[in-house]
Design a protein around this motif. Sequence first.
Motif: not given
Length: 436
Positions: A14-21, A47-54, A301-307
């Motif tokens: 959740t957070v890693g993909s948010g950082v990438f985005r 984890d699978r990463y080809d479905n993250l749209g990155l 306090g949480a969530g992909s984008h804020p973190t």
Amino acid sequence: MEDAIKVGLCGLGTVGSGVFRLLSENAALIRNRIGRNIIITKVATIDRYDNLGLDFSQTRVLDSVDDILQDPEIDIVVELIGGKTIAKRIVLESLQAGKSVVTANKALLAEYLEEIFHAAYKSKGTLGFEASVAGGIPIIRSIKQGFSGDRIDKFSGIVNGTANYILSAMSRDGINFHNALKDAQERGYAEADPTFDIEGIDAAHKVILLMAVSFNTLFEYSQLYIEGITGIDPVDIAIAAESGYVIKLLGRGLRTEKGYEGRVCPALVSKDNMLASVTGAFNAVSVWGNFVGETLSYGAGAGSHPTASAVVSDIIETARLINAGIDNPVPPLNIEAECLTKKDILPIDDTESEYYLRIMLNNTEKSINSIIRILSEADIDIRSMGQKPVSNDLPTQKNLILFTEMANEKRMQLAIQKLNGLSFVTKPVRMIRVEH
Ligand code: HSE
């Protein structure tokens, strides 16, 4: 333009993909701000990463962190896999190799505070942990840099969004704890194991980190007093509301003449207190500095984008230091290495609080007199007292509601033991501390 800053990202959840985005979407803006590109050259994920749209065109995706740890080209290692085994290795090995580390791993930092921060002090690299406390709220940076001239005397805050969501739902809809937890889980707020949220453990990890940066001291996580919200009854929420309070899970640290207090527990917060209006999954932290006075920081306090926002702020701060060719002028715990000490947290028994007590009893004048006597013998002054019916099914029983003045915790616990032993007290006394 100089070469890009190279980042190795461990974890693409959740957070890693948010950082990438974030680094991809805001790439031009960030380049203008720091004069260089920041590129994630390697990602380690199972984890699978080809479905993250990155877009991984500049990134090698690996299934092990070793290649990142051994890559001399990588400037910043970002640890977002969580847990305390591989994550600990990533953080320590990177710091020992002189690399800068950014992590959101509050459990790791809190439980290995001394080991990790000693490694950070020795390293040429920096340790960024903004994302480990209160997600997107820049509370670590506020304390370390915004209030760097102040002596921090106290902080008190809502640092677990799930617990706050549950208590807010119970308060708003009158539902019980279990239904509110189910609702929070369905919305994806709770940790994989909700025990961490509802038993106050996640908040406790954050409180230890806040204590360390506020009081510039190492503490032992196991000494922190932790009480969760599983015992909160809708009856207490309703009575608190009638009395002008809301119940919140509060994490707090306090500098006293006797030493440092630290605790996580549910507390009655006056409706006039700004923390009372923080509802849902939001976080907020009040910090008192001896010159700035009281401050309040609020946000997600949480969530992909804020973190991710917090993680990237640490990456950018590190990139600027690399640009300037200097070591971090802000020590990891905002104090020079030779002044850093470790201190005990005061046992909860030695602390003081105001208290709310709900005592279910067979209603007689004699029984109330016995209760008043027990409290008075324990040196506990009653500020107000009232009675509430229990239910139509139990017409002979009443809830006796007491608010006390400041009292010593140990004396309060001993008094509660005595109250529970009274024949006419029909259920264990419910005690909740009142935030002063
Ligand atoms: N489960 C945590 C919370 C996530 O609810 O606040 C952020 O640490």
